[in-house]
Every structure is written in structure tokens, then in C-alpha cells.
Design an enzyme around this catalytic site. Sequence first.
Site, PDB file in Angstrom:
ATOM      1  N   HIS A   7      -1.119  11.100  -1.161  1.00  0.00           N
ATOM      2  CA  HIS A   7      -0.736  10.145  -2.200  1.00  0.00           C
ATOM      3  C   HIS A   7      -0.143  10.890  -3.388  1.00  0.00           C
ATOM      4  O   HIS A   7      -0.293  12.104  -3.524  1.00  0.00           O
ATOM      5  CB  HIS A   7      -1.958   9.359  -2.670  1.00  0.00           C
ATOM      6  CG  HIS A   7      -2.561   8.491  -1.606  1.00  0.00           C
ATOM      7  ND1 HIS A   7      -3.783   7.879  -1.761  1.00  0.00           N
ATOM      8  CD2 HIS A   7      -2.111   8.126  -0.376  1.00  0.00           C
ATOM      9  CE1 HIS A   7      -4.060   7.178  -0.676  1.00  0.00           C
ATOM     10  NE2 HIS A   7      -3.062   7.317   0.178  1.00  0.00           N
ATOM     11  N   SER A  13      -6.877   4.229  -1.745  1.00  0.00           N
ATOM     12  CA  SER A  13      -6.687   2.778  -1.721  1.00  0.00           C
ATOM     13  C   SER A  13      -7.961   1.998  -2.010  1.00  0.00           C
ATOM     14  O   SER A  13      -7.895   0.857  -2.467  1.00  0.00           O
ATOM     15  CB  SER A  13      -6.133   2.349  -0.352  1.00  0.00           C
ATOM     16  OG  SER A  13      -4.870   2.887  -0.122  1.00  0.00           O
ATOM     17  N   HIS A  30       2.353   8.586   4.947  1.00  0.00           N
ATOM     18  CA  HIS A  30       1.416   9.634   5.361  1.00  0.00           C
ATOM     19  C   HIS A  30       1.950  10.404   6.568  1.00  0.00           C
ATOM     20  O   HIS A  30       1.721  11.613   6.702  1.00  0.00           O
ATOM     21  CB  HIS A  30       0.058   9.028   5.711  1.00  0.00           C
ATOM     22  CG  HIS A  30      -0.844   8.791   4.546  1.00  0.00           C
ATOM     23  ND1 HIS A  30      -1.166   9.781   3.645  1.00  0.00           N
ATOM     24  CD2 HIS A  30      -1.515   7.677   4.141  1.00  0.00           C
ATOM     25  CE1 HIS A  30      -2.001   9.287   2.725  1.00  0.00           C
ATOM     26  NE2 HIS A  30      -2.212   8.004   3.008  1.00  0.00           N
ATOM     27  N   GLU A  40      -1.313  -7.894   2.054  1.00  0.00           N
ATOM     28  CA  GLU A  40      -1.050  -6.458   1.993  1.00  0.00           C
ATOM     29  C   GLU A  40      -0.010  -6.025   3.020  1.00  0.00           C
ATOM     30  O   GLU A  40      -0.145  -6.298   4.212  1.00  0.00           O
ATOM     31  CB  GLU A  40      -2.336  -5.661   2.256  1.00  0.00           C
ATOM     32  CG  GLU A  40      -2.092  -4.147   2.166  1.00  0.00           C
ATOM     33  CD  GLU A  40      -3.207  -3.305   2.780  1.00  0.00           C
ATOM     34  OE1 GLU A  40      -3.291  -2.119   2.431  1.00  0.00           O
ATOM     35  OE2 GLU A  40      -3.984  -3.828   3.603  1.00  0.00           O
ATOM     36  N   ASP A  58       2.142   2.638   3.564  1.00  0.00           N
ATOM     37  CA  ASP A  58       1.307   3.806   3.288  1.00  0.00           C
ATOM     38  C   ASP A  58       1.184   4.701   4.514  1.00  0.00           C
ATOM     39  O   ASP A  58       1.338   5.924   4.435  1.00  0.00           O
ATOM     40  CB  ASP A  58      -0.070   3.331   2.837  1.00  0.00           C
ATOM     41  CG  ASP A  58      -1.080   4.446   2.681  1.00  0.00           C
ATOM     42  OD1 ASP A  58      -0.983   5.182   1.691  1.00  0.00           O
ATOM     43  OD2 ASP A  58      -1.971   4.585   3.549  1.00  0.00           O
ATOM     44  N   ASP A 115       0.841  -1.198   0.000  1.00  0.00           N
ATOM     45  CA  ASP A 115       0.000   0.000   0.000  1.00  0.00           C
ATOM     46  C   ASP A 115       0.877   1.249   0.000  1.00  0.00           C
ATOM     47  O   ASP A 115       1.729   1.437   0.860  1.00  0.00           O
ATOM     48  CB  ASP A 115      -0.906   0.008   1.231  1.00  0.00           C
ATOM     49  CG  ASP A 115      -2.097   0.921   1.066  1.00  0.00           C
ATOM     50  OD1 ASP A 115      -1.901   2.088   0.659  1.00  0.00           O
ATOM     51  OD2 ASP A 115      -3.229   0.483   1.335  1.00  0.00           O
ATOM     52  N   GLU A 157      -5.916  -8.307  24.975  1.00  0.00           N
ATOM     53  CA  GLU A 157      -4.508  -7.919  25.104  1.00  0.00           C
ATOM     54  C   GLU A 157      -4.317  -6.635  25.910  1.00  0.00           C
ATOM     55  O   GLU A 157      -3.300  -6.482  26.602  1.00  0.00           O
ATOM     56  CB  GLU A 157      -3.898  -7.749  23.707  1.00  0.00           C
ATOM     57  CG  GLU A 157      -2.403  -7.545  23.684  1.00  0.00           C
ATOM     58  CD  GLU A 157      -1.832  -7.549  22.271  1.00  0.00           C
ATOM     59  OE1 GLU A 157      -0.608  -7.537  22.129  1.00  0.00           O
ATOM     60  OE2 GLU A 157      -2.629  -7.568  21.299  1.00  0.00           O
ATOM     61  N   ASP A 178      -1.020   0.002  -4.840  1.00  0.00           N
ATOM     62  CA  ASP A 178      -2.285   0.605  -5.243  1.00  0.00           C
ATOM     63  C   ASP A 178      -2.105   2.032  -5.719  1.00  0.00           C
ATOM     64  O   ASP A 178      -2.824   2.513  -6.582  1.00  0.00           O
ATOM     65  CB  ASP A 178      -3.303   0.542  -4.089  1.00  0.00           C
ATOM     66  CG  ASP A 178      -2.722   0.981  -2.760  1.00  0.00           C
ATOM     67  OD1 ASP A 178      -1.515   1.300  -2.688  1.00  0.00           O
ATOM     68  OD2 ASP A 178      -3.474   1.005  -1.768  1.00  0.00           O
TER      69      ASP A 178
END
Length: 570
Positions: free
Chosen positions: A500, A128, A355, A346, A351, A78, A255, A392
Amino acid sequence: MSRFTPLVAAVTTLLLGACATTAPSSSASAGAVQVDVPAIAHPAGETPQWWYRSGAARAASTGAMDGKAKNVILFLGDGMSLTTVAAARIFEGQRNGHPGEENLLSWERFPATAFSKTYNTDSQTPDSAGTMTAITTGVKTHMGAIGVSAGTRNDCADSLNKGLLTWLQLADSAGMATGVVSTARLTHATPAATYAHSPERNWENDTDVPDEAKAAGCRDIAQQLLSTSRFGRGPLVALGGGRGEFTTVEERDPEYDDKVGQRLDGRSLVTEWQQAHPQGAYVWNARQLQAAANAPAILGLFEPDHMRYEAEREDDPAGEPSLAELTQAAIANLSRHQEGYVLMVEGARIDHANHSGNAYRALTDTVAMSDAVRAAVEATSDQDTLIIVTADHSHTLNFVGYPARGNPILGKVKDKGGEDGAGKLDLARDGLGLPYTTLTYANGPGYTGATNQQPVGPKRYPHNPSSFDPSTGRPDLTAVDTEHPDYMQEALVPAKSESHGGEDVGIWARGPGSKAVRGTMEQNAIYHMIVQATPRLRQRLCEAGTCDAKGVPVELPKPTAFERQAGDSK
């Protein structure tokens, strides 16, 4: 009763033979099949059917119909721009004690390569959801769309008759085993596009879906992971993050004591999955995943939100598996099915790091995906398994200056006098006399002006500002450790989140049908490469009447035609 009666089996054999027929392989165009595509006015004439047929024509023209893949694995990095790939290969090489430039990531050794054009139907620079929908359905669509053709985002009623069949659902309908692996929430855009249908990618759990959309008939993405079993068995392996999307506000996280689920509808989807798979295993840490090796089905939700960055994985209190370990577990499970399998993996957090304006985490997660691809190569054969690696969309990461050979990829540029190379090795200087790094971002939170969170100057991860002050100049990086994992590369344009990019991304492939992967193609053609190169998928589409006289699937399939009928066994 079984889905495959003797009569159907006989028809199936005939169709498979027709679909697998190929042209002589005496030239580079061996196996090429021509499909007529009507000329249209762009973008007005870009109907879903046009996108589907044009993608089919592109794949068939380069010989995808020659493929005889039993299994398919799609790796999706990604946001893995070509710059990210180049920087990550150097990063890995340098981490192993070499100059770095000579290194190759695992998929860069694949024999077939191409470029993918990533735009959405409504945007030059895509997201995406729309891009992955193009890859999974063969049809380009709008930004934010999950498994539906182009329409209006947030308009549920408009989307209800626009659902598209994904190749994961197609494979399930054809009796193949299916799996989804991601380091993001399993309800996030990329994994969601393999099984869900929604005009809005953000409708991940019931609290995200507006009341009017619910009333119109739209359902949240999480519950669609379970309901996609209407095509067969549903994913036999689903591994990723996002526990909170599948559990209720009354369920405490196993958790983290201070966390609960997010669902308000009272549905514990984990419990529902366990009821549907009584012999299956629900796991949430690495040890449990290893113990579930022989389970017939596995649901793994390793974090309430996204899984951790590779650089932070060792800090997980319960132990979190790597992307390579997730991939190995998925292949081991799915490969037990003699009918073949399809798997999507993936590397999602490449990604997210881009970002966040943090190249270190983007590169470490890219290298982690390279490890996962290598694990898949070692666990499969190129004689029966088609592996495709792609992205992507791109990002705004830049690789700049004239750094000398072997210069640290995360470091400041050192050169011998720029392009002329006439001086001694020293820090390169900008027009103000200040050093700068090899990697920068065109926009994002690495902007060096003061923000409501950090003072003027270089920024440190994490940095999520809501306001910026103008920068009066660049900071002096001479004494700054730009190779620190939390250093954020400078950004030219201030933005809370880096954006992007719109340029092409790479496609790399090996295995049956991979020779068709070449040139520059529209992103939706990747779907057609997969279905045409996999006889069992082609066969199922032909059975539904979507193929032309040459056996090429050219008609947009209707999802309802691929759902199990009453009385069919799973």
C-alpha cells in the site's frame, strides 16, 4: 411488540426536528455547527472518544448537519489511489477510441470533492481493516482491526470491550434497510468492517480463529454476518464472494466439483441464513440473481473465494454478475423500503491487482466500479440519496515520464524529447538507452530479476515468487508488448506482494449533505458526514443520548444500546 410505540414516535419527531435544525444558508458556511474538541498530545491522547468527537466536529463544521438524506450509498474502491483513478480515466477513454486524458470516470463528475488522510493509529501506511473501520465507526484504529477500537492485534480478550457501532448496524437499529456488496469475500476486511468486530481481520471462518481466542469469546467473521441481525434485521442484501467461509468441509461447492467449504464447526451458515429468511433467496450465479429480483432478502455468494477480476468474469462457468449488476440488484431490493436504506459497495479487486503488480486488471476493475457508480446514479435521485465514493488507502503505482498526449496508458513512453519537447515523437529512453513504460510500481513482484518462478526479465501475471535474485540492469522492452493484459509493470524494489501507499486518497460526493465534503479530513470523519447528513441516523443516535445540545452526535455510542430488546419485532 413494535420498536416504535406512539410515545417513542412523538419523542422521535421532536428529536428529528432538533437534529435537522440548520443555520441560515447565506454563506459558504451555511449549516456549520461548532463542536469543542479537547486539545491532546498525539498519539497518546487519541482515545476512541476523542476520535469520535473530533470526527463529529469536522463534519459539523462544514455543514453536514444540513443534510436530509433518506438513503446513503458508500462506494469504496479498495486501494484506489489517485494515480489509479487518473490512469483508469485515460484507460477508459482510450478504450472508447479517444485520446483519454479528457475523459472522466463517473464519480469525477460529482460536485463535491475532498481528500482523506488514511493512516492507522499504529501505522503511517494503513491496511484495509483499520481504514474501513474508521469509515464505518467514526473511530480510527490499529492495522488489522475490524470494528474495534485500537488495541493489540490477536488479543481477543483485550478487544471484547472495544466493539464499535457501525453505521450499517446503526441504520438497522433505526429501522432502515441495509446492504453490503463486494467483489471480495464478504468476510474480507472492507465488507467485514460494516458488521463484524474482531481485533484480527484474518479470523474469517472458524478454522482461522486460534483456540485461545475462541475460549476468550471471539467468533469468526462469517458467523457475525448472521448475528448482526441483533440490531434489527441484518443486511437484507449481502452479495460477494467467499462461499467457502460460510460452508462446511462436508459441503461440496455448487460450481466447482473439486472444492468444498472450509468450516470445521459443522455450521452451514448458508443453511442458517436460509432458515432465518424463509422467503429469501440464496444465489450463486448471475441467472439466479436475476430470478431473485422480488425476494425480500438476498444472500449471494458467487465464488468460493474472491469474485473474479472484471477482465476474467466472462470465463466464469456459471456466469458471474458485474459490480454494476450487483449494485443494481441491491438498490432495486433496498429501495422498496420506504424508511430508507444504507448500502456499501466495494470494488475490492482494484487492490488485489495492484498488489499483484498488474495495472491492466487494476484499471479494468476501476472502470467496472465507475460503471457501478453510474448505475447507482441512474437508479437514484440526488434529492434524497447521498452517494460517496472514496478509497481506503493508496498503492505504489506511478505515472511517470513525459508521454505525448494520447499515448497508450499501458504502453511505453513516447515523447518529443522530454520536458523540452524539441524533437520528433519517439520512444523515450532512460540513462541506459532503454525504453520504459508510463506506469510502474515502486515495489512488488514485477521486479525484473530472476525468481524461483520466472526467469530474469519482464514478468507475466500471475507471479507469486518466494525468492528473488538481484537484477543486473533493466530489460530491453523494445519488443515487449507492455499493453498485454498479463504484462506486469516493472517494480523498483522486489517484493512478493506490492505494498500500500500512505498518501491521501480522494472523496467524491453528490446528494443531500455532500456540500460538507471538502478540504482535507481525517478518514473517520466520513462516518460523521454520513450520520449527520441522514436525519434518521442522527435521530437514532440522539434517542440513545449521544447528541449534544445542538443535536450533533458527539458521544461514542455503545453497541449494546442499539440492539433489539426482548419482545421487539424485527
